[in-house]
Design a protein around this motif. Sequence first.
Motif, PDB file in Angstrom:
ATOM      1  N   SER A  58      65.948 -25.607  53.455  1.00 30.26           N
ATOM      2  CA  SER A  58      66.724 -26.334  52.446  1.00 30.26           C
ATOM      3  C   SER A  58      66.830 -27.829  52.722  1.00 30.26           C
ATOM      4  CB  SER A  58      68.134 -25.749  52.336  1.00 30.26           C
ATOM      5  OG  SER A  58      68.085 -24.480  51.738  1.00 30.26           O
TER       6      SER A  58
ATOM      7  N   SER B  58      65.901 -20.611  50.601  1.00 27.84           N
ATOM      8  CA  SER B  58      66.650 -21.129  49.453  1.00 27.84           C
ATOM      9  C   SER B  58      65.806 -21.952  48.481  1.00 27.84           C
ATOM     10  CB  SER B  58      67.819 -21.995  49.933  1.00 27.84           C
ATOM     11  OG  SER B  58      68.788 -21.198  50.544  1.00 27.84           O
ATOM     12  N   ASP B  71      63.959 -14.184  48.209  1.00 29.49           N
ATOM     13  CA  ASP B  71      63.782 -15.181  49.269  1.00 29.49           C
ATOM     14  C   ASP B  71      62.341 -15.665  49.435  1.00 29.49           C
ATOM     15  OD1 ASP B  71      62.607 -13.033  50.532  1.00 29.49           O
ATOM     16  OD2 ASP B  71      64.124 -12.813  52.075  1.00 29.49           O
TER      17      ASP B  71
ATOM     18  N   SER C  58      70.255 -25.428  57.272  1.00 29.93           N
ATOM     19  CA  SER C  58      71.217 -26.122  56.416  1.00 29.93           C
ATOM     20  C   SER C  58      72.517 -26.471  57.140  1.00 29.93           C
ATOM     21  CB  SER C  58      71.548 -25.276  55.192  1.00 29.93           C
ATOM     22  OG  SER C  58      70.451 -25.222  54.327  1.00 29.93           O
TER      23      SER C  58
ATOM     24  N   GLY D  57      68.695 -14.439  54.310  1.00 30.30           N
ATOM     25  CA  GLY D  57      69.113 -15.834  54.208  1.00 30.30           C
ATOM     26  C   GLY D  57      70.058 -16.071  53.050  1.00 30.30           C
ATOM     27  N   SER D  58      70.171 -17.339  52.653  1.00 28.22           N
ATOM     28  CA  SER D  58      71.093 -17.700  51.579  1.00 28.22           C
ATOM     29  C   SER D  58      70.851 -16.950  50.273  1.00 28.22           C
ATOM     30  CB  SER D  58      71.028 -19.199  51.300  1.00 28.22           C
ATOM     31  OG  SER D  58      71.584 -19.922  52.371  1.00 28.22           O
ATOM     32  N   GLN D  61      72.923 -13.932  49.152  1.00 28.00           N
ATOM     33  CA  GLN D  61      74.273 -14.090  48.589  1.00 28.00           C
ATOM     34  C   GLN D  61      74.322 -13.713  47.109  1.00 28.00           C
ATOM     35  OE1 GLN D  61      77.268 -15.179  50.239  1.00 28.00           O
ATOM     36  NE2 GLN D  61      75.975 -14.728  52.002  1.00 28.00           N
ATOM     37  N   ASN D  67      80.980 -14.492  47.871  1.00 24.13           N
ATOM     38  CA  ASN D  67      80.324 -15.000  49.073  1.00 24.13           C
ATOM     39  C   ASN D  67      80.892 -14.346  50.323  1.00 24.13           C
ATOM     40  OD1 ASN D  67      78.542 -16.751  47.825  1.00 24.13           O
ATOM     41  ND2 ASN D  67      79.994 -18.449  47.816  1.00 24.13           N
ATOM     42  N   ASP D  71      73.734 -12.145  55.961  1.00 23.52           N
ATOM     43  CA  ASP D  71      72.454 -12.852  55.849  1.00 23.52           C
ATOM     44  C   ASP D  71      71.284 -11.941  55.475  1.00 23.52           C
ATOM     45  OD1 ASP D  71      71.990 -11.520  58.221  1.00 23.52           O
ATOM     46  OD2 ASP D  71      71.947 -13.304  59.476  1.00 23.52           O
TER      47      ASP D  71
ATOM     48  N   SER E  58      72.859 -20.326  56.786  1.00 26.22           N
ATOM     49  CA  SER E  58      73.922 -20.793  55.889  1.00 26.22           C
ATOM     50  C   SER E  58      75.009 -19.746  55.630  1.00 26.22           C
ATOM     51  CB  SER E  58      73.343 -21.229  54.551  1.00 26.22           C
ATOM     52  OG  SER E  58      72.591 -22.403  54.709  1.00 26.22           O
ATOM     53  N   PRO E  59      74.658 -18.462  55.462  1.00 26.21           N
ATOM     54  CA  PRO E  59      75.718 -17.488  55.167  1.00 26.21           C
ATOM     55  C   PRO E  59      76.802 -17.442  56.237  1.00 26.21           C
ATOM     56  CG  PRO E  59      73.578 -16.527  54.650  1.00 26.21           C
ATOM     57  CD  PRO E  59      73.313 -17.836  55.377  1.00 26.21           C
ATOM     58  N   ASP E  71      75.240 -22.460  63.131  1.00 25.58           N
ATOM     59  CA  ASP E  71      74.238 -21.658  62.424  1.00 25.58           C
ATOM     60  C   ASP E  71      74.249 -20.181  62.808  1.00 25.58           C
ATOM     61  OD1 ASP E  71      73.069 -21.705  64.924  1.00 25.58           O
ATOM     62  OD2 ASP E  71      71.352 -22.927  64.344  1.00 25.58           O
TER      63      ASP E  71
END
Lengths: 86, 86, 86, 86, 86
Positions: A58, B58, B71, C58, D57-58, D61, D67, D71, E58-59, E71
């Motif tokens: 990102s 992302s 993803d 991130s 990963g993100s 979500q 949220n 992950d 990120s999560p 992280d």
Amino acid sequence: MIIGKVISNVVSTRKYEGLQGYKFLVIQPTYGSNKDYIVAADEIGAGIGELVLVSQGSPAQFALKRNAPIDAVVVGIIDSEPNIKE
Amino acid sequence: MIIGKVISNVVSTRKYEGLQGYKFLVIQPTYGSNKDYIVAADEIGAGIGELVLVSQGSPAQFALKRNAPIDAVVVGIIDSEPNIKE
Amino acid sequence: MIIGKVISNVVSTRKYEGLQGYKFLVIQPTYGSNKDYIVAADEIGAGIGELVLVSQGSPAQFALKRNAPIDAVVVGIIDSEPNIKE
Amino acid sequence: MIIGKVISNVVSTRKYEGLQGYKFLVIQPTYGSNKDYIVAADEIGAGIGELVLVSQGSPAQFALKRNAPIDAVVVGIIDSEPNIKE
Amino acid sequence: MIIGKVISNVVSTRKYEGLQGYKFLVIQPTYGSNKDYIVAADEIGAGIGELVLVSQGSPAQFALKRNAPIDAVVVGIIDSEPNIKE
């Protein structure tokens, strides 16, 4: 970031429209055991054989003018090889 | 991004609703030592055996019409094999 | 995060403008089998040979004053080697 | 995404409150050389031994109602083994 | 998420201010071939030797009271070893 060498260009005519106008380069990590190639967008103008700094994930978005599905970007060209003894 | 070859389709009937309408492809990285398969959404229309560019994480969201728990996305079809000597 | 040792500086004159003013360090993971080098931004002032904590992806953005295409940051200097028997 | 097989449940009584109500499964990647286990949240109802699609990963979500520090999520159950010759 | 064992504490006096007040633990993945150590923030109170669930990327931010350059976070303590035959 990782340090890698520019190996080749990659040309894709049929691509997602958000990728139009970017130049894509195949980069190989220079140091360490993982030598797996990464394709990164480049707007700095790195040439074949140059050592570059590649940012992934990102955060790479912050080098782009607009958001795009690009997960790796060339963010710098290395002045001289760092002092790494392998 | 990574460069990979389209190996197969993947069909999932019982899936999260946000994935409805996407085509999913199994992609194998073409170059380097990591040959682990990735499943990527494809809206470009890549065929079995074609070389494609896959964006992961992302940033891949920016290739989708709406956010979804995806993803990896095929973002381009490679015109010709890049000049990589392994 | 990972624990790594500061190996070298990296200097890049031609770089993305968002990277101006940052110091970049080559870090090598200290423990485990993956010894692949990471380039991380450092604003704490870590010196060559010091053990540091590196945050990636991130979340590393939260250590920066403004968003930048930086995917790894030195977030701490380790006081003493943790008790890891390899 | 990756394709993996559901191996086991994981039970955690003392956990972050945002994880309450989720079922967690240990998934092992089915194809390729990386067989490292992933723990993924599952709301689809995958059973032990089933082949599933896991998003990491993100982006994962987007499969959650709210949220949470998760992950990896099971986003689909595979109908039949894809045509992968190893 | 991954399942790992708590190996050691990590102490860092000179660190990014957003990391103040967190306890950091060295975690080693318990199953699979990747045994590379992860440093994760812990607010649950995991002890040395306990099996924990670690969320990465990120999560992991969703387990923190405020955003920080972290992280990896311990999000749960495993009740008993899952049924994994290696």
